[in-house]
Design an enzyme around this catalytic site. Structure first.
Site, PDB file in Angstrom:
ATOM      1  N   GLU A   1      -7.482 -12.829   5.669  1.00  0.00           N
ATOM      2  CA  GLU A   1      -6.650 -12.312   6.597  1.00  0.00           C
ATOM      3  C   GLU A   1      -7.083 -12.119   8.063  1.00  0.00           C
ATOM      4  O   GLU A   1      -6.890 -12.781   8.904  1.00  0.00           O
ATOM      5  CB  GLU A   1      -6.274 -10.902   6.127  1.00  0.00           C
ATOM      6  CG  GLU A   1      -4.957 -10.225   7.100  1.00  0.00           C
ATOM      7  CD  GLU A   1      -4.759  -8.620   6.975  1.00  0.00           C
ATOM      8  OE1 GLU A   1      -4.094  -8.141   7.442  1.00  0.00           O
ATOM      9  OE2 GLU A   1      -5.648  -7.950   6.155  1.00  0.00           O
TER      10      GLU A   1
ATOM     11  N   HIS B   1       0.663  -1.096  -0.111  1.00  0.00           N
ATOM     12  CA  HIS B   1       0.185  -0.006  -0.086  1.00  0.00           C
ATOM     13  C   HIS B   1       0.796   1.123  -0.031  1.00  0.00           C
ATOM     14  O   HIS B   1       1.491   1.515   0.938  1.00  0.00           O
ATOM     15  CB  HIS B   1      -0.995   0.118   1.277  1.00  0.00           C
ATOM     16  CG  HIS B   1      -1.856  -1.128   1.284  1.00  0.00           C
ATOM     17  ND1 HIS B   1      -3.221  -0.754   0.853  1.00  0.00           N
ATOM     18  CD2 HIS B   1      -1.715  -2.309   1.887  1.00  0.00           C
ATOM     19  CE1 HIS B   1      -3.880  -2.263   1.107  1.00  0.00           C
ATOM     20  NE2 HIS B   1      -3.013  -3.075   1.555  1.00  0.00           N
TER      21      HIS B   1
ATOM     22  N   GLY C   1     -10.662  -3.730   3.423  1.00  0.00           N
ATOM     23  CA  GLY C   1     -11.341  -3.394   4.558  1.00  0.00           C
ATOM     24  C   GLY C   1     -11.780  -4.369   5.322  1.00  0.00           C
ATOM     25  O   GLY C   1     -11.279  -5.548   5.377  1.00  0.00           O
TER      26      GLY C   1
ATOM     27  N   ASP D   1       3.261  -5.034   2.479  1.00  0.00           N
ATOM     28  CA  ASP D   1       2.081  -4.732   2.981  1.00  0.00           C
ATOM     29  C   ASP D   1       2.020  -3.192   3.289  1.00  0.00           C
ATOM     30  O   ASP D   1       1.732  -2.316   2.382  1.00  0.00           O
ATOM     31  CB  ASP D   1       1.444  -5.402   4.232  1.00  0.00           C
ATOM     32  CG  ASP D   1       0.002  -5.316   4.421  1.00  0.00           C
ATOM     33  OD1 ASP D   1      -0.955  -4.728   3.646  1.00  0.00           O
ATOM     34  OD2 ASP D   1      -0.737  -6.059   5.310  1.00  0.00           O
TER      35      ASP D   1
ATOM     36  N   ARG E   1      -2.579  14.863   0.300  1.00  0.00           N
ATOM     37  CA  ARG E   1      -3.639  15.702  -0.371  1.00  0.00           C
ATOM     38  C   ARG E   1      -3.473  16.094  -1.710  1.00  0.00           C
ATOM     39  O   ARG E   1      -4.663  16.723  -2.231  1.00  0.00           O
ATOM     40  CB  ARG E   1      -3.778  17.054   0.367  1.00  0.00           C
ATOM     41  CG  ARG E   1      -3.630  17.033   2.003  1.00  0.00           C
ATOM     42  CD  ARG E   1      -4.821  16.050   2.660  1.00  0.00           C
ATOM     43  NE  ARG E   1      -5.972  16.886   2.381  1.00  0.00           N
ATOM     44  CZ  ARG E   1      -7.283  16.187   2.746  1.00  0.00           C
ATOM     45  NH1 ARG E   1      -7.244  14.891   3.126  1.00  0.00           N
ATOM     46  NH2 ARG E   1      -8.304  16.702   2.482  1.00  0.00           N
TER      47      ARG E   1
END
Length: 309
Positions: free
Chosen positions: A186, A8, A156, A262, A57
């Site tokens: 997971e 990620h 999620g 990860d 942002r």
């Protein structure tokens, strides 16, 4: 050489960079990112992860974190990365979904030019968000296929939110030529892996709970489904132990397991550390490379290029 299929980008930002970005964007950091959090559970991890992503942002932020991580991964022998990013509905309302994609895609192109690492992108929707927003993300992912997007995921809370409402976005992405790479197995049990397979997963992110179901494990092996295994992440979040990590039993049963970080900044790890830990658990560098190459969603020409390395 190494392949990483599960990182990620939002969780790869090292402390100095995160502090600089947070100051520039005037976003509060209620903890010192130089100190690794002691995660209480998966929910606590998501809280910290959301605070981290809230600092990012602008398109320039997204471009920078891709290039920075590619440079780090190159130092650990990476030749190919499939990076994940998860668009946030509130930020998208401010800057637009295309701006998010353009930042990450620009970063992927620059990363290869600067560091020689091939970077492909696998954006995702997440359980608990508005499924209509997930469909918007899937549409954008398909539009950006020619900019390095090769897959589409689902992340999620497994088990807390059913997969059903998110399947239209997954179908749209698959119909648009993207490989499906949902998180499953997971934080939830084997049924979450079965759900991922039913929706047409090309690869499973994590998938380690499949080891509790011998029939499912045999099916994964027979179908050649690659699992993206992230040993330190699994251990830090309490899904496995270093002494008895499921990757050993999965590999022994013939399941292909790639090795990834990860969220390396949040877990205090890197690609060399993960490969070394996997080796202690019985996954040789050659086996990790082979699984990574088999699971990569890039085009045939890129796979052939990697196979020659």
């Amino acid at each position: 050489m190494r392949i990483e299929l599960h990182v990620h980008f939002e969780g790869s930002v090292r402390p100095a960079t995160l502090l600089a970005i947070a100051r520039r964007n005037r976003r509060p950091l209620p903890w010192d990112p130089r100190e690794l959090p002691a995660f209480r559970d998966f929910g606590h991890f998501i809280e910290v992860w959301n605070l981290t992503t809230d600092c990012l942002r602008t398109a320039a932020d997204f471009r920078r974190i891709v290039v920075d991580y590619a440079g780090e991964a190159a130092g650990h022998g990476a030749a190919y990365l499939e990076g994940i990013f998860t668009p946030d509905p509130a930020l998208v309302a401010e800057i637009g979904l295309d701006t998010v994609f353009e930042g990450y895609c620009d970063g992927a192109a620059e990363a290869e030019q600067t560091h020689g690492v091939i970077v492909r992108l696998t954006p995702e929707q997440y359980r608990g968000a508005d499924p209509e927003f997930g469909l918007r993300v899937a549409r954008a992912a398909v539009r950006f296929r020619d900019r390095g997007v090769v897959g589409f995921g689902l992340a999620g809370f497994e088990g807390r939110f059913p997969d059903g409402p998110y399947e239209p976005a997954m179908r749209y992405a698959a119909d648009g030529g993207l490989g499906l790479v949902p998180h499953a197995g997971e934080a939830a049990g084997p049924e979450s892996v079965r759900s991922a397979l039913r929706m047409g997963a090309a690869r499973i992110r994590h998938g380690i709970s499949a080891v509790a179901d011998p029939e499912l494990t045999a099916e994964l092996a027979a179908r050649g489904i690659v699992l993206d295994v992230c040993p330190t992440s699994n251990i830090r979040l309490g899904h496995a132990t270093a002494a008895d990590h499921p990757i050993s039993r999965l590999a022994a049963a013939g399941v292909r397991c790639s090795v990834s970080t990860d969220d390396p900044a949040l877990f205090g790890t890197d690609l060399s550390t993960e490969y070394a830990l996997a080796a202690r658990l019985g996954i040789t560098p050659e086996a990790a490379w082979s699984a990574g190459l088999a699971g990569a969603l890039c085009d045939r020409r890129t796979k052939e290029r990697l196979a020659r390395l």
